[in-house]
Scaffold this active site. Structure first.
Site, PDB file in Angstrom:
ATOM      1  N   CYS A 380       0.678  -0.995   0.013  1.00 30.03           N
ATOM      2  CA  CYS A 380      -0.035  -0.003  -0.010  1.00 30.03           C
ATOM      3  C   CYS A 380       0.938   1.293  -0.080  1.00 30.03           C
ATOM      4  O   CYS A 380       1.324   1.561  -0.976  1.00 30.03           O
ATOM      5  CB  CYS A 380      -1.003   0.130   1.186  1.00 30.03           C
ATOM      6  SG  CYS A 380      -2.454   1.055   0.829  1.00 30.03           S
ATOM      7  N   HIS A 519      -3.646  -5.362   0.400  1.00 31.21           N
ATOM      8  CA  HIS A 519      -2.786  -5.993   1.780  1.00 31.21           C
ATOM      9  C   HIS A 519      -2.975  -7.517   1.670  1.00 31.21           C
ATOM     10  O   HIS A 519      -3.921  -7.994   2.135  1.00 31.21           O
ATOM     11  CB  HIS A 519      -3.559  -5.168   2.838  1.00 31.21           C
ATOM     12  CG  HIS A 519      -3.406  -4.068   3.286  1.00 31.21           C
ATOM     13  ND1 HIS A 519      -2.292  -3.412   3.794  1.00 31.21           N
ATOM     14  CD2 HIS A 519      -3.987  -2.737   2.856  1.00 31.21           C
ATOM     15  CE1 HIS A 519      -2.278  -2.106   4.179  1.00 31.21           C
ATOM     16  NE2 HIS A 519      -3.415  -1.694   3.332  1.00 31.21           N
ATOM     17  N   GLU A 521      -1.295  -9.412   3.244  1.00 31.62           N
ATOM     18  CA  GLU A 521      -1.094 -10.072   4.666  1.00 31.62           C
ATOM     19  C   GLU A 521      -2.495 -10.578   5.272  1.00 31.62           C
ATOM     20  O   GLU A 521      -2.564 -11.354   6.072  1.00 31.62           O
ATOM     21  CB  GLU A 521      -0.500  -9.187   5.713  1.00 31.62           C
ATOM     22  CG  GLU A 521      -1.208  -7.988   6.131  1.00 31.62           C
ATOM     23  CD  GLU A 521      -1.096  -6.483   5.142  1.00 31.62           C
ATOM     24  OE1 GLU A 521      -0.773  -7.122   4.009  1.00 31.62           O
ATOM     25  OE2 GLU A 521      -1.200  -5.601   5.440  1.00 31.62           O
TER      26      GLU A 521
HETATM   27  N1  GLN Z   1      -2.112   6.528   3.143  1.00 31.46           N
HETATM   28  C1  GLN Z   1      -2.314   5.982   2.019  1.00 31.46           C
HETATM   29  C2  GLN Z   1      -3.651   5.952   1.247  1.00 31.46           C
HETATM   30  O1  GLN Z   1      -4.522   6.307   1.953  1.00 31.46           O
HETATM   31  C3  GLN Z   1      -1.854   4.411   2.193  1.00 31.46           C
HETATM   32  C4  GLN Z   1      -2.829   3.675   2.891  1.00 31.46           C
HETATM   33  C5  GLN Z   1      -2.106   2.403   3.272  1.00 31.46           C
HETATM   34  O2  GLN Z   1      -0.973   2.207   3.389  1.00 31.46           O
HETATM   35  N2  GLN Z   1      -3.226   1.382   3.901  1.00 31.46           N
HETATM   36  O3  GLN Z   1      -3.650   5.646   0.169  1.00 31.46           O
END
Ligand code: GLN
Length: 547
Positions: A380, A519, A521
């Site tokens: 992310c 994600h 994970e």
């Molecule tokens: N802050 C970033 C976004 O909102 C990444 C979010 C995250 O890593 N879950 O896109």
């Protein structure tokens, strides 16, 4: 209709109720039953999505886009059952539903009260989907006696009372403190805690007692006598080397047998525990070790990245190595050379995160991994930072950055290679958001499909070109920079099915460098490691042989 096990806690918090619930779920499955696990949390946030990971640990996201308590992660990791929106509720959500109904006029003419309106709302929630499974396991957050928890305890008391006899079982987790001076385990706090439960009309059937020392038979009998449970329903829960030992440990202490006995299920089906025996074997008998640096912001609280830590463990199990991860605060790289900290690691992981603080350090970590050919997994924000690194250092965009940081600072400083997404497609409908919308539940949340490029490293790792992974973010890599970046060798190897949103990037000429917008994970299990984590640890293992 499902049979219900209600899991409560007493004496102190953090006893591992979530883990005990998850392990019980796994054991009931091992006996051939279907299960679903639920968490009822007394706090007033509508969901944990707006809580800091420092306060509450990781926010676990479900396929259907709910931001939930990290215990749901344990439930999934132990049972493999994908959690849903309807598996997690808080007082905040309950009250907000009740108040919405009141405004709508659903209770017209009535005075709205905790009993029956709030308790009815809780009971309705508990009933959802009860025809789908053999056992529904409901964990009540917090500790008996907490003011906030009372409506939940009252609701489960009523619930059990309304079901046919033998349909609900209460399991209570407590602590037996050890007094070193007298060399004794003390049962009094447990007795008091059970009294507290009984005073609100709940008589536990099973006591699970956390203890650092073996529980002598005499104390077990005393607990049974004073707490009104059968001696064989006093289950010891000792500290374990790995959480994945919990199913076997609880089985050996007789937990699943006690639960089936309490329901009068005889003869109990024999358990099939080979999956957990294999899991334990892999955890305890690694054939090597890899060192992985996790460069992030929320490094003080281990629970902040719970699923990542677990997924790395699963990746290690798949490769028969122990993963030794070290958490490095990315802000250090604002002042110091990352090489000093990062050399010696066999792989680098940059996890998700929010806000600008610490991001320059993450960009430096991505650069280090790219230049030194160290395996890198960016999740992310970790992907977004890898893209910004490439844009700044190779694609001729020295001002590349994320709109997230400009929004935070209230001025425009960056070329928005990562931008705020305001409209996107989910399934067959469009979702729209505005800057300044409510903060809760307004991100791109839950499972989305991605289409992978044939022949790419990720397609090889997944063994398919169509995947579905969970998301939780507001910002996206801007596809308009794709050509520029691909010319430098950063391949966009996974896209949303409509081809608009970059989901995965990988460096063409690098042993293992992958950034993902989702994600992975969150779907990893000890018995079915997430493909990206399995292969990331494999790459780290290879690296460990080289250095
Ligand atoms: N802050 C970033 C976004 O909102 C990444 C979010 C995250 O890593 N879950 O896109």
């Amino acid at each position: 209709m499902a049979r219900y096990v209600f899991i409560t806690g007493g004496v102190v918090s953090s006893l591992g109720k979530g883990l005990a619930s998850a392990a019980l779920g796994a054991l009931l499955q091992a006996r051939g039953f279907s299960v679903r696990l639920r968490k009822l949390d007394p706090y007033l946030n509508v969901d944990p999505g707006t809580m800091s990971p420092f306060e509450h640990g990781e926010v676990f996201v479900t396929d259907d886009g709910a931001e939930t308590d990290l215990d749901l992660g344990h439930y999934e990791r132990f049972t493999g059952v994908a959690a849903r929106k309807t598996d997690s509720i808080s007082s905040g959500r309950i009250y907000s539903n009740v108040l919405e109904k009141e405004r709508r006029g659903d209770y017209l003419g009535k005075t709205i009260q905790v009993i029956p309106h709030v308790t009815n709302e809780i009971k309705d929630f508990i009933h959802i989907g009860e025809d789908e499974v053999d056992f529904m396991l409901c964990e009540i957050g917090g500790t008996v006696g907490d003011i906030e928890g009372l409506p939940f305890f009252e609701a489960i008391r009523q619930f059990a009372h309304e079901q046919p006899r033998g349909q609900c079982v209460f399991m209570h987790l407590t602590l037996l403190p050890y007094l070193a001076a007298s060399g004794e385990l003390k049962t009094k706090p447990t007795q008091h805690s059970v009294k507290e439960l009984q005073s609100i009309g709940i008589a536990p059937d099973i006591l699970v007692c956390r203890s650092e020392h073996p529980i002598p038979e005499k104390e077990r009998e005393k607990l049974a006598l004073f707490c009104n449970v059968r001696p064989q329903s006093v289950i010891a829960a000792y500290d374990l080397k790995s959480i994945y030992d919990a199913p076997l440990a609880y089985h050996n202490e007789g937990l699943d047998q006690a639960v089936l006995d309490a329901f009068g299920i005889t003869p109990a089906p024999r358990p099939k525990l080979d999956v957990w025996e294999d899991v334990s074997d892999r955890i305890h008998n690694p054939e090597g070790e890899v060192k992985i640096a996790i460069v992030g912001k929320y490094t003080q609280l281990e629970d902040a990245y719970k699923s990542i830590a677990e997924a790395l463990t699963h990746g290690g199990m798949a490769n028969r190595v122990r993963v030794k991860s070290e958490w490095i605060d990315s802000e250090i790289f604002d002042r110091e050379d990352p090489a000093v900290y990062l050399q010696g690691f066999h792989a680098i992981l940059v996890p998700g995160g929010f806000g600008e603080r610490g991001t320059e350090g993450k960009i430096k970590a991505a650069q280090f991994a790219r230049e030194r050919n160290v395996p890198y997994l960016g999740i992310c924000l970790g992907m977004q930072m890898a893209v910004i690194e490439a844009a700044r250092n190779l694609a001729g965009l020295p001002d590349a950055g994320s709109e997230e940081f400009d929004h935070e600072a209230g001025k425009k400083r960056f070329t928005p290679v990562v931008y705020h997404l305001k409209e996107w497609v989910q399934g067959n409908h469009t979702v729209a958001r505005k800057v300044g919308d409510d903060k809760g539940g307004t991100m791109r949340l839950g499972a989305y499909s991605a289409t992978l490029t044939k022949g790419s490293k990720v397609a090889e790792i997944y063994g398919t070109t169509d995947i579905e992974e969970r998301h939780r973010h507001r910002y996206e890599v801007d596809n308009r920079y794709r050509e520029k970046l691909e010319k430098c060798g950063l391949i966009f190897s996974g896209m949303s099915p409509d081809g608009r949103l970059p989901e995965i990037v990988e460096w063409k000429d690098h042993p293992w460098f992958i950034g993902v917008q989702f994600h992975p994970e969150l779907k990893s299990k000890p018995f079915a490691p997430a493909p990206l984590f399995r292969d990331f640890v494999r790459a780290a293992k290879e690296m460990s042989r080289l250095v």
